[in-house]
Design an enzyme around this catalytic site. Structure first.
Site, PDB file in Angstrom:
ATOM      1  N   CYS A 116       0.811  -1.248  -0.012  1.00  0.00           N
ATOM      2  CA  CYS A 116       0.155  -0.042  -0.057  1.00  0.00           C
ATOM      3  C   CYS A 116       0.855   1.148  -0.134  1.00  0.00           C
ATOM      4  O   CYS A 116       0.511   2.375  -0.477  1.00  0.00           O
ATOM      5  CB  CYS A 116      -0.888  -0.064   1.089  1.00  0.00           C
ATOM      6  SG  CYS A 116      -2.197  -1.443   1.143  1.00  0.00           S
ATOM      7  N   HIS A 258      -3.527   6.969   2.043  1.00  0.00           N
ATOM      8  CA  HIS A 258      -3.691   5.513   1.748  1.00  0.00           C
ATOM      9  C   HIS A 258      -5.151   5.331   2.323  1.00  0.00           C
ATOM     10  O   HIS A 258      -5.624   5.337   3.336  1.00  0.00           O
ATOM     11  CB  HIS A 258      -2.760   4.680   2.007  1.00  0.00           C
ATOM     12  CG  HIS A 258      -3.254   3.302   1.842  1.00  0.00           C
ATOM     13  ND1 HIS A 258      -3.722   2.664   0.771  1.00  0.00           N
ATOM     14  CD2 HIS A 258      -3.611   2.224   2.863  1.00  0.00           C
ATOM     15  CE1 HIS A 258      -4.238   1.708   0.833  1.00  0.00           C
ATOM     16  NE2 HIS A 258      -4.072   0.968   2.089  1.00  0.00           N
ATOM     17  N   ASN A 288     -10.289  -0.349  -0.635  1.00  0.00           N
ATOM     18  CA  ASN A 288      -8.715  -0.277  -0.378  1.00  0.00           C
ATOM     19  C   ASN A 288      -8.197  -0.819  -1.620  1.00  0.00           C
ATOM     20  O   ASN A 288      -8.097  -1.971  -1.959  1.00  0.00           O
ATOM     21  CB  ASN A 288      -8.235  -1.075   0.620  1.00  0.00           C
ATOM     22  CG  ASN A 288      -6.768  -1.025   0.973  1.00  0.00           C
ATOM     23  OD1 ASN A 288      -6.049  -0.582  -0.048  1.00  0.00           O
ATOM     24  ND2 ASN A 288      -6.300  -1.331   2.075  1.00  0.00           N
TER      25      ASN A 288
END
Length: 345
Positions: A116, A258, A288
């Protein structure tokens, strides 16, 4: 003036298959309320059969290159950096394929794997190469198709992760221009490698001479420790960079973090003393998207009118590795692309 890397284009791409919370509730012991309360996510997208990470990367890059052509004029791209943890193949890297499909010729192209945090690592790499004079215009992409590595029986990861890609274009410019990347803070701690992982498929498991244990081929995450580490690392990294830049008194104007979990974003805001309204949020629509998260959020924020030219913007992320990082810039004028599809009812 000091040579700098200036952001001049942004783009994004999502698969056409949308999966709502209601659809997940029909497959798992869960509900729309349970998912929204714990994650803030209402919808996510999954890659279509027969398509892969490179397909989304090409789509996102195509839009970013078109924007860069409008804002900075036509110019050849001489570097491609792709952040992904779900490459088309274990070998070779996916970036050269993407560069080829975009018609960029034989420019250097390589992958960066930091889960990520991958986009920020890739961005820092490209910025360094532009400022060093090794490239004049760079394409930086974050793209992942995590639906291909999720355990089909795991309701938690199915609710959190979605597939998607985002991209930015950098050009050589001057440090006082809007869009110039002003600084980075990056970090990693391999002691936490088991918190976010796919245990099987790499040289460690294959060299053992033993078959992979049941379930080890799927992505796994230890939610509690990851939450704690994410808040700590993003807050510390952001604070370090903000202090280095002298951004105080409510700056930055916007934070593009993020898009992991709405509770993580709120906790980071509390740690930094920032208002929730300063945070760009699109995870309710896309979930996500791993390395695609920050550039896709940037793209959607521009489309939604949530980023304005001249605003000070902080980017921050946390991911497997463990890895984390932050970056900062003053947002340039890129116009407004069409928004990604809205959240399903």
């Amino acid at each position: 003036m000091t040579r700098a890397a200036v952001l001049c284009g942004v783009g994004g791409a999502l698969p056409t298959i949308a999966v709502s919370n209601e659809e997940l509730a029909s497959r798992f012991d869960t509900s729309d309320q349970w998912i929204r309360t714990r994650t803030g996510i209402g919808n996510r997208h999954v890659i279509e059969p027969g398509r892969a990470t490179s397909d989304l990367a090409v789509e996102a890059a195509t839009e970013a290159l078109a924007v860069a052509g409008r804002t900075a004029g036509p110019a050849p791209v001489d570097l491609v950096v792709l952040a992904t943890s779900t490459p088309d193949r274990p070998c070779p890297a996916t970036a050269p394929v993407v560069a080829h499909r975009l018609g960029l010729g034989t420019v250097p192209a390589f992958d960066v794997a930091a889960v990520c945090t991958g986009f920020l690592y890739a961005l820092a790499t490209a910025v360094s190469m532009v400022t060093a004079g090794l490239a004049d215009r760079a394409l930086v992409i974050g793209a992942d198709t995590f639906s291909t590595i999720l355990d089909p029986a795991d309701r938690t990861t199915a609710a959190i992760f979605g597939d998607g890609a985002g991209a930015v274009v950098l050009r050589a410019g001057e440090a006082d221009e809007p869009g110039a990347l002003l600084g980075f803070d990056l970090g990693a701690d391999g002691a936490g490698e088991d918190l976010i992982t796919v245990r099987a498929g790499g040289s460690r498991q294959r060299a053992s001479g033993e078959a992979a244990a049941e379930g080890d081929q799927w992505f796994a995450m230890q939610g509690g420790p990851v939450f704690t580490e994410a808040v700590l690392r993003m807050s510390e990294s952001s604070r370090t960079l903000l202090e280095r830049l002298g951004w105080t008194g409510g700056e930055p104007a916007k934070v593009v973090a993020h898009q992991a979990n709405i509770r993580i974003l709120r906790a980071v805001g509390e740690q930094l003393g920032l208002d929730e309204k300063q945070f760009v949020v699109n995870l309710d629509r896309v979930g996500n998207t791993v390395a695609g998260s920050i550039p896709l959020a940037l793209r959607d924020a521009v489309a939604d009118g949530d980023l304005a030219s001249g605003q000070r913007v902080l980017l921050t992320a946390f991911g497997g590795g463990l890895t984390w990082g932050s970056a900062a810039l003053v947002w340039p004028d890129l116009g407004r692309p069409a928004p990604t599809p809205p959240e399903l009812p």
